[in-house]
Design a protein around this motif. Structure first.
Motif, mmCIF file in Angstrom:
data_model
loop_
_atom_site.group_PDB
_atom_site.id
_atom_site.type_symbol
_atom_site.label_atom_id
_atom_site.label_comp_id
_atom_site.label_asym_id
_atom_site.label_seq_id
_atom_site.Cartn_x
_atom_site.Cartn_y
_atom_site.Cartn_z
ATOM 1 N N THR A 1 -4.009 -2.843 4.826
ATOM 2 C CA THR A 1 -4.831 -2.794 6.040
ATOM 3 C C THR A 1 -5.841 -1.656 5.996
ATOM 4 O O THR A 1 -6.797 -1.664 6.772
ATOM 5 N N ARG A 2 -5.668 -0.669 5.130
ATOM 6 C CA ARG A 2 -6.606 0.447 5.036
ATOM 7 C C ARG A 2 -7.839 0.015 4.242
ATOM 8 O O ARG A 2 -7.732 -0.494 3.130
ATOM 9 N N VAL A 3 -9.002 0.238 4.821
ATOM 10 C CA VAL A 3 -10.240 -0.131 4.141
ATOM 11 C C VAL A 3 -10.395 0.668 2.854
ATOM 12 O O VAL A 3 -10.879 0.145 1.833
ATOM 13 N N GLU A 4 -9.974 1.920 2.873
ATOM 14 C CA GLU A 4 -10.078 2.748 1.670
ATOM 15 C C GLU A 4 -9.270 2.141 0.516
ATOM 16 O O GLU A 4 -9.710 2.143 -0.637
ATOM 17 N N GLY A 5 -8.087 1.609 0.827
ATOM 18 C CA GLY A 5 -7.271 0.968 -0.198
ATOM 19 C C GLY A 5 -7.911 -0.311 -0.720
ATOM 20 O O GLY A 5 -7.843 -0.619 -1.913
ATOM 21 N N ILE A 6 -8.528 -1.065 0.177
ATOM 22 C CA ILE A 6 -9.197 -2.306 -0.226
ATOM 23 C C ILE A 6 -10.362 -1.998 -1.158
ATOM 24 O O ILE A 6 -10.539 -2.641 -2.207
ATOM 25 N N LEU A 7 -11.168 -0.997 -0.810
ATOM 26 C CA LEU A 7 -12.323 -0.651 -1.636
ATOM 27 C C LEU A 7 -11.903 -0.067 -2.972
ATOM 28 O O LEU A 7 -12.555 -0.305 -3.995
ATOM 29 N N ALA A 8 -10.811 0.676 -2.976
ATOM 30 C CA ALA A 8 -10.316 1.216 -4.242
ATOM 31 C C ALA A 8 -9.854 0.096 -5.172
ATOM 32 O O ALA A 8 -10.125 0.126 -6.381
ATOM 33 N N LEU B 1 -17.156 -2.278 4.601
ATOM 34 C CA LEU B 1 -17.077 -3.468 3.759
ATOM 35 C C LEU B 1 -18.458 -4.060 3.501
ATOM 36 O O LEU B 1 -18.752 -4.530 2.389
ATOM 37 N N THR B 2 -19.322 -4.018 4.522
ATOM 38 C CA THR B 2 -20.677 -4.528 4.354
ATOM 39 C C THR B 2 -21.464 -3.673 3.364
ATOM 40 O O THR B 2 -22.172 -4.194 2.497
ATOM 41 N N ARG B 3 -21.328 -2.357 3.473
ATOM 42 C CA ARG B 3 -22.016 -1.470 2.544
ATOM 43 C C ARG B 3 -21.537 -1.701 1.114
ATOM 44 O O ARG B 3 -22.338 -1.704 0.171
ATOM 45 N N HIS B 4 -20.239 -1.919 0.957
ATOM 46 C CA HIS B 4 -19.697 -2.193 -0.376
ATOM 47 C C HIS B 4 -20.277 -3.484 -0.941
ATOM 48 O O HIS B 4 -20.628 -3.546 -2.139
#
Length: 452
Positions: free
Chosen positions: A149-156, A196-199
């Motif tokens: 659920t953490r965005v940081e974990g998803i982006l990593a 998420l959009t920036r990524h």
């Protein structure tokens, strides 16, 4: 141009001072403060002070290398305008039980055989997803799953895996770790979607987000969420119904008029390639209050049945429209009274689009009005009669887009009599079809009287 100011900095603790002073008031040392030029600032402290961002003419931007990512779902490709655009952010919303997770699980499982796909679930465990995939008969060999659920974990994870497509199920349960707000709050949804959009824009990866809706059918969360994303899709249909409609509410890379239609089965959502008459299931004997209209969703015509019930009111008259705009129903009742001399304003009026379809165009006005007259007078319309047309406030029957395609589709499905606006009447009628062009509502009512 503004003159650069002098800034004095302590070489020991790096504290800065606008004026020279022998002793640093921060660390207490003497004669360690050196002089340096401060960066040039504009009048506003928040103005850009670095080098100007790169810019180029629109004609110099290369688009030849941008190829859409095609899915194996033709209906989804149609609604998207030809597939996913690399770097785009797509939001899929819908009521509970509509099939949002099922649709994306089916699409991404097939897509994962061709390119890397990461499916991130914050609502279901990995075991639950695996059980559902097994029930649907999907290929489990290629799709990468993650429960986070953490965005940081998803982006990593995305940085490590470099997938072509990322699915986030759902945006309402994701959170930015450094924010104290609870998941699903306005702040968390906005900031999570922004990251998420920036990524997606920086990497060219497609981000698919599942979104919840309120009881009114609107997307839950801040309105700015819909402004950030590139496409907003709505999967509609009753949880107990068979069919689901997929419509684009916003699409930067395609039209918002296209409609995708799926059937819910025990093996998931099955797309309907030729849906023109799937919502038409009429009894053998026609009954009063039923009329067939040829509507148009995007580039495809659809034959739908509109039912109306006019009954004596016991108290204040009620108005109820299912699948139709209720405000437009009231307007059509006023037009029927003023220009058709049929007063049913003191009656209870109920209108329904059969099959759970929600009409967004005005081409069904004529069918709705004639269904109301049919119910009020207890006269059944001919079973081989179809119609379309928009009604104006002056009682005129206005032409609608795609008239020839509507006529062709109706004739193909066995309708021999068609009531159409005069502006949509073809120069040569199809073989075996009796086309009656009308200019006003009164002419349509006269034609109905001749057929009754």
């Amino acid at each position: 141009m503004a003159k650069a100011k002098t800034l004095f900095t302590c070489s020991g603790c790096r504290a800065s001072y606008p004026r020279w002073q022998g002793q640093c008031s921060t660390c207490g040392e003497w004669n360690l403060v050196s002089e340096a030029a401060a960066p040039l600032l504009s009048k506003s402290a928040t103005s850009w002070t670095g080098s100007a961002p790169a810019r180029m003419k629109l004609s110099d931007v290369k688009t030849a290398d941008i190829a859409r990512i095609q899915t194996r779902s033709h209906e989804l490709n149609r609604v998207l305008g030809g597939g996913f655009v690399p770097g785009s952010v797509v939001l899929l919303g819908g009521h509970p039980g509509a099939g949002k997770s099922t649709l994306l699980l089916q699409v991404t499982s097939a897509l994962a055989a061709e390119r890397p796909v990461l499916y991130v679930s914050g609502e279901e465990s990995l075991e639950q997803i695996a059980v559902r995939a097994q029930r649907l008969g999907l290929d489990p060999a290629h799709l990468e799953l993650m429960s986070e659920t953490r965005v940081e974990g998803i982006l990593a994870a995305a940085e490590d895996m470099q997938p072509a497509v990322i699915v986030v199920d759902s945006i309402q349960v994701t959170r930015v770790a450094e924010l104290t707000a609870t998941p699903g709050s306005v702040t968390q949804v906005r900031e999570s979607a922004a990251l998420l959009t920036r990524h997606a824009k920086q990497t060219g990866q497609v981000v698919l987000m599942i979104g919840h809706v309120t009881k009114d059918g609107n997307l839950a969360g801040p309105k700015v969420l819909e402004h950030m994303i590139d496409a907003s899709l709505l999967l509609d249909g009753d949880a107990d119904g068979r069919y689901r409609t997929l419509r684009a509410v916003k699409n930067r890379f395609g039209t918002v008029n296209e409609l995708g239609i799926f059937a819910m089965t025990d093996k998931g959502l099955r797309e309907i390639r030729e849906p023109s008459a799937i919502f038409l299931d009429r009894p053998d004997e026609p009954s009063p209050g039923s009329a067939v209209s040829v509507t148009r969703e995007g580039t495809r015509p659809l034959l739908i049945e509109i039912q109306a019930l006019v009954d004596t009111a016991h108290g204040p008259p009620r108005r109820l429209a299912v699948g139709l705009d209720q405000a437009r129903l009231g307007m059509l009742l006023a037009i029927l009274h003023r220009h058709g001399n049929v007063l049913i304003g003191d009656q209870d009026v109920f209108a329904n689009v059969v099959g759970g379809v929600r009409l967004t165009e005005t081409g069904a006005d004529l069918a709705l009005v004639l269904a109301l007259v049919s119910s009020f007078r207890s006269i059944a319309l001919p079973s081989d009669l179809a119609m379309f047309g928009e009604l104006g406030l002056g009682g005129e029957v206005r032409p609608v887009p795609g008239g020839q395609e509507r006529i062709t589709e109706a004739v193909k499905h066995g309708f021999k009599r068609l009531l159409v606006p005069a502006g949509n009447a073809p120069k040569k009628a199809p073989a075996g079809a009796d086309i009656v062009p009308v200019r006003t509502l009164s002419q349509a009512l006269d034609a109905l009287a001749n057929w009754s």
